[in-house]
Design an enzyme around this catalytic site. Structure first.
Site, PDB file in Angstrom:
ATOM      1  N   HIS A  66     -51.629 -50.767 -55.858  1.00  0.00           N
ATOM      2  CA  HIS A  66     -51.027 -52.096 -55.997  1.00  0.00           C
ATOM      3  C   HIS A  66     -50.845 -52.748 -54.635  1.00  0.00           C
ATOM      4  O   HIS A  66     -50.515 -52.090 -53.645  1.00  0.00           O
ATOM      5  CB  HIS A  66     -49.688 -52.015 -56.740  1.00  0.00           C
ATOM      6  CG  HIS A  66     -48.637 -51.169 -56.075  1.00  0.00           C
ATOM      7  ND1 HIS A  66     -47.741 -51.671 -55.152  1.00  0.00           N
ATOM      8  CD2 HIS A  66     -48.319 -49.855 -56.208  1.00  0.00           C
ATOM      9  CE1 HIS A  66     -46.924 -50.707 -54.761  1.00  0.00           C
ATOM     10  NE2 HIS A  66     -47.259 -49.596 -55.379  1.00  0.00           N
ATOM     11  N   ASP A  68     -48.713 -55.419 -54.288  1.00  0.00           N
ATOM     12  CA  ASP A  68     -47.375 -56.014 -54.204  1.00  0.00           C
ATOM     13  C   ASP A  68     -46.383 -55.058 -53.550  1.00  0.00           C
ATOM     14  O   ASP A  68     -46.562 -53.838 -53.553  1.00  0.00           O
ATOM     15  CB  ASP A  68     -46.877 -56.443 -55.585  1.00  0.00           C
ATOM     16  CG  ASP A  68     -46.819 -55.298 -56.586  1.00  0.00           C
ATOM     17  OD1 ASP A  68     -47.745 -54.459 -56.588  1.00  0.00           O
ATOM     18  OD2 ASP A  68     -45.846 -55.232 -57.369  1.00  0.00           O
ATOM     19  N   ASP A  99     -45.894 -47.823 -49.049  1.00  0.00           N
ATOM     20  CA  ASP A  99     -45.931 -48.094 -50.494  1.00  0.00           C
ATOM     21  C   ASP A  99     -46.462 -49.492 -50.756  1.00  0.00           C
ATOM     22  O   ASP A  99     -45.680 -50.415 -50.917  1.00  0.00           O
ATOM     23  CB  ASP A  99     -44.529 -47.909 -51.074  1.00  0.00           C
ATOM     24  CG  ASP A  99     -44.489 -47.978 -52.586  1.00  0.00           C
ATOM     25  OD1 ASP A  99     -45.563 -47.928 -53.213  1.00  0.00           O
ATOM     26  OD2 ASP A  99     -43.384 -48.071 -53.142  1.00  0.00           O
ATOM     27  N   GLU A 133     -46.858 -54.057 -59.822  1.00  0.00           N
ATOM     28  CA  GLU A 133     -46.417 -52.690 -60.071  1.00  0.00           C
ATOM     29  C   GLU A 133     -44.939 -52.534 -59.775  1.00  0.00           C
ATOM     30  O   GLU A 133     -44.220 -51.829 -60.474  1.00  0.00           O
ATOM     31  CB  GLU A 133     -47.228 -51.704 -59.222  1.00  0.00           C
ATOM     32  CG  GLU A 133     -47.073 -50.235 -59.635  1.00  0.00           C
ATOM     33  CD  GLU A 133     -45.902 -49.513 -58.972  1.00  0.00           C
ATOM     34  OE1 GLU A 133     -45.568 -48.397 -59.410  1.00  0.00           O
ATOM     35  OE2 GLU A 133     -45.314 -50.054 -58.012  1.00  0.00           O
ATOM     36  N   GLU A 134     -44.469 -53.210 -58.737  1.00  0.00           N
ATOM     37  CA  GLU A 134     -43.093 -53.030 -58.288  1.00  0.00           C
ATOM     38  C   GLU A 134     -42.074 -53.770 -59.155  1.00  0.00           C
ATOM     39  O   GLU A 134     -40.906 -53.389 -59.190  1.00  0.00           O
ATOM     40  CB  GLU A 134     -42.949 -53.489 -56.828  1.00  0.00           C
ATOM     41  CG  GLU A 134     -43.748 -52.684 -55.822  1.00  0.00           C
ATOM     42  CD  GLU A 134     -43.193 -51.285 -55.602  1.00  0.00           C
ATOM     43  OE1 GLU A 134     -42.295 -50.870 -56.350  1.00  0.00           O
ATOM     44  OE2 GLU A 134     -43.678 -50.598 -54.688  1.00  0.00           O
ATOM     45  N   GLU A 162     -50.134 -43.666 -54.789  1.00  0.00           N
ATOM     46  CA  GLU A 162     -48.687 -43.723 -54.582  1.00  0.00           C
ATOM     47  C   GLU A 162     -48.259 -42.700 -53.527  1.00  0.00           C
ATOM     48  O   GLU A 162     -48.845 -41.621 -53.423  1.00  0.00           O
ATOM     49  CB  GLU A 162     -47.948 -43.444 -55.895  1.00  0.00           C
ATOM     50  CG  GLU A 162     -48.021 -44.563 -56.908  1.00  0.00           C
ATOM     51  CD  GLU A 162     -47.226 -45.794 -56.496  1.00  0.00           C
ATOM     52  OE1 GLU A 162     -46.432 -45.724 -55.540  1.00  0.00           O
ATOM     53  OE2 GLU A 162     -47.413 -46.844 -57.135  1.00  0.00           O
ATOM     54  N   HIS A 348     -39.333 -48.525 -49.763  1.00  0.00           N
ATOM     55  CA  HIS A 348     -38.323 -49.476 -50.259  1.00  0.00           C
ATOM     56  C   HIS A 348     -37.132 -49.617 -49.305  1.00  0.00           C
ATOM     57  O   HIS A 348     -36.166 -50.303 -49.633  1.00  0.00           O
ATOM     58  CB  HIS A 348     -37.817 -49.078 -51.657  1.00  0.00           C
ATOM     59  CG  HIS A 348     -38.851 -49.190 -52.733  1.00  0.00           C
ATOM     60  ND1 HIS A 348     -38.537 -49.447 -54.047  1.00  0.00           N
ATOM     61  CD2 HIS A 348     -40.201 -49.083 -52.710  1.00  0.00           C
ATOM     62  CE1 HIS A 348     -39.643 -49.482 -54.782  1.00  0.00           C
ATOM     63  NE2 HIS A 348     -40.670 -49.262 -53.976  1.00  0.00           N
TER      64      HIS A 348
END
EC number: 3.5.1.18
Length: 375
Positions: A66, A68, A99, A133-134, A162, A348
């Site tokens: 992903h 995003d 990520d 995805e997030e 991931e 994150h």
């Protein structure tokens, strides 16, 4: 000396692709893939950008990821602006570094090197990339998978990038994930004055024995691949804010992370039976965000383990712990699915970062996986 993996990662980080906004990341990836002979199909849904790309034919290995990212938080707390990639002491800082823009760059560079060495590879190499995805994940991989399944698209193996690693790249490989089921439950009572409880029906008091029994349940003991099923209350709300009003309703939300020992229907049946046992008046809404899946030892797991052992001289752990990933959607196609990516210690977080040497290593691992399965 410049490194194509690091350079591409930096280019991706500079694009502030807050989910589901792709911010131009996919255009960059598509340009690189088309340059080495990939056919690219845009598969956008609503506000989400996706693409499916392939080269060759036959047994298919897809790389999934992903573009995003999650919001950076307070930018002033970063050692550098979150969308201005900076390297310090061998660590690349920026939102999405781990990520998972680093993985995307490693995948694409690995494909470029693989195609250069194997221009007439025998299998099919593919990419499934999304910008959703997030956040909700409603219009991303799940929609692409549905479209691919509707036309009987072949997918044998899928490597999801991931960030699976804990201390060094490749020390943990995810060969499955637990299922996730959320229950949104409202217990109905009768609102009234606290001084006149006989004229009301307190849903908090009614629900307390039910909740006490619910949290005490041992759902299963797991198995050799999965930890025991976990149930956690995430939110609970009742009352008007006043100290003299008995509430009329209680809302409670709880989530199950469940193993292959259970199905979502088994969990639902047990919860509903417990509600009936306690004679509660209720409304309930369920949200199944993913079934558990497991990829047993086979060609993909063996190829991934071989690649990690070859380049990092460690034997990876095969685990199914952690949250859900888009692998849960891809597994529906009958593909073997494995996750291998960078160290996840800072994902994150403020000052998200990844070791630049790890990204270089990851690209080599990805290329070796390609060579074992579709060369």
């Amino acid at each position: 000396m410049s490194c194509p993996v690091i350079e591409l990662t930096q280019q991706l980080i500079r694009r502030p692709s807050l989910s589901p906004d792709d911010a131009g990341c996919q255009a960059l990836l598509i340009e690189r893939l088309q340059a080495i002979g990939f056919t690219v199909e845009r598969m956008d849904f609503a506000d989400t950008q996706n693409f499916w790309a392939w080269r060759g034919q036959g047994e298919t290995l897809a790389f999934a990821g992903h573009t995003d990212v999650v919001p950076p938080g307070d930018a002033d707390r970063w050692i550098n602006p979150p969308f201005e990639p900076t390297i310090r002491d061998g660590m690349l800082f920026g939102r999405g570094a781990a990520d998972m823009k680093g993985s995307l760059a490693a995948m694409v560079v690995a494909a470029e090197r693989f195609v250069a060495q194997h221009p007439n590879h025998t299998g099919r190499l593919a990419f499934l990339i999304t910008s959703d995805e997030e956040a909700s994940a409603h219009n991303g991989t799940v929609k692409v998978v549905e479209a691919l399944m509707a036309r009987n698209e072949r997918l044998d193996y899928c490597l999801v990038g991931e960030p699976s690693s804990i201390e060094v790249v490749g020390d943990v490989v995810k060969n499955g994930r637990r299922g996730s089921l959320t229950c949104n439950l409202t217990i109905h009572g009768v609102q009234g004055h606290v001084a006149y409880p006989h004229l009301a029906d307190n849903p908090v008091h009614r629900a307390a024995p039910f909740l006490n029994e619910l949290v005490a349940i041992e759902w299963d003991q797991g198995n050799e691949f999965f930890p025991a099923t976990s149930m956690q209350i995430a939110n609970i709300q009742a009352g008007t804010g006043s100290n003299n009003v008995i509430p009329g309703e209680l809302f409670v939300q709880f989530n199950f992370r469940f193993s292959t020992e259970l199905t979502d229907e088994m969990i639902k049946a047990q919860v509903l039976a417990l509600l009936e046992k306690h004679q509660l008046r209720y409304t309930v809404d369920w949200w199944l965000s993913g079934q558990p899946f497991l990829t047993a030892r086979g060609k993909l797991v063996d190829a991934v383990v071989n690649a990690v052992e070859h380049y990092n001289e460690i034997k990876p752990q095969l685990l199914t712990t952690g949250g859900t990933s888009d692998g849960r959607f891809i597994a529906r196609m009958g593909a073997q699915v494995v996750e291998l990516g960078p160290v996840n210690a800072t994902i994150h977080k403020i000052n998200e970062c990844v070791n630049t040497a790890d990204l270089q290593l990851l690209a080599r691992m990805y290329q070796r996986i390609m060579e074992q399965l579709v060369a």
